[in-house]
Write an enzyme that holds these catalytic residues in place. Sequence first.
Site, short mmCIF file in Angstrom:
data_model
loop_
_atom_site.label_atom_id
_atom_site.label_comp_id
_atom_site.label_asym_id
_atom_site.label_seq_id
_atom_site.Cartn_x
_atom_site.Cartn_y
_atom_site.Cartn_z
N ASP A 126 1.84 -63.92 -32.30
CA ASP A 126 0.42 -63.73 -32.01
C ASP A 126 0.25 -62.64 -30.96
O ASP A 126 -0.55 -62.77 -30.03
CB ASP A 126 -0.19 -65.06 -31.54
CG ASP A 126 -1.72 -65.01 -31.49
OD1 ASP A 126 -2.31 -64.15 -32.16
OD2 ASP A 126 -2.31 -65.83 -30.76
N ASP A 143 1.26 -66.41 -24.06
CA ASP A 143 1.13 -67.20 -25.30
C ASP A 143 2.28 -67.02 -26.29
O ASP A 143 2.12 -67.31 -27.47
CB ASP A 143 -0.20 -66.94 -25.99
CG ASP A 143 -1.35 -67.66 -25.30
OD1 ASP A 143 -1.08 -68.36 -24.30
OD2 ASP A 143 -2.49 -67.54 -25.76
#
Length: 199
Positions: A126, A143
């Site tokens: 991501d 993340d």
Amino acid sequence: MLFFLLRFIFIYCCFLFRGHWHGPHAIKEIDLDDNLFTDNSEQLRTIKEEISNLRKTRHANLILFVGACVKPPICAIVMSLCRGISLYKLLRSELLKPNIDWTINIAIQIAQGMAYLHNKQMIHKDLRSKNIFIEGNKAVITDFGLYKITRLCKRKMRSDLLPFTKECIFYMAPELVRSLGKSDFDDKFTTASDVFSFG
């Protein structure tokens, strides 16, 4: 340690908390289903494996993993707090007057962080400008390693949910876009798809 930290949560923002324990930290809380995530479930083993991988990372251009609590229905991941601004916001603000040296420096730092992850056999899955923060002249990637965890938790809410937001498609490699909605979608992520997202 984590329970002590969770007692000092004071800002709530869509599953993201800010806490303080020997300094500021970000706490990402993921809602688990008691029925789906039992002590011996494969899903819980997968989450613990992902968290174990996060423990092995330490790089100047990656957010620092501090700790985790995984006891359904609670799953909280504690990371250092980024004090900078996301690259997404920075690129769209009038504060940034980029020059070629700054751009090259930031690109090199992002590439170094990604190379470190890839050497650890980890794929970000991501990588996008909202997951990169700029602190002064330093790029910090956030993340990483959380895609699989959040994917498992979204599956328990609704099986037809896409595992990402619509804006993620702009960063996706073509082979991933072609696999949308297919059962083997998660298997299509590679280091090459991370490099495409970086580009």
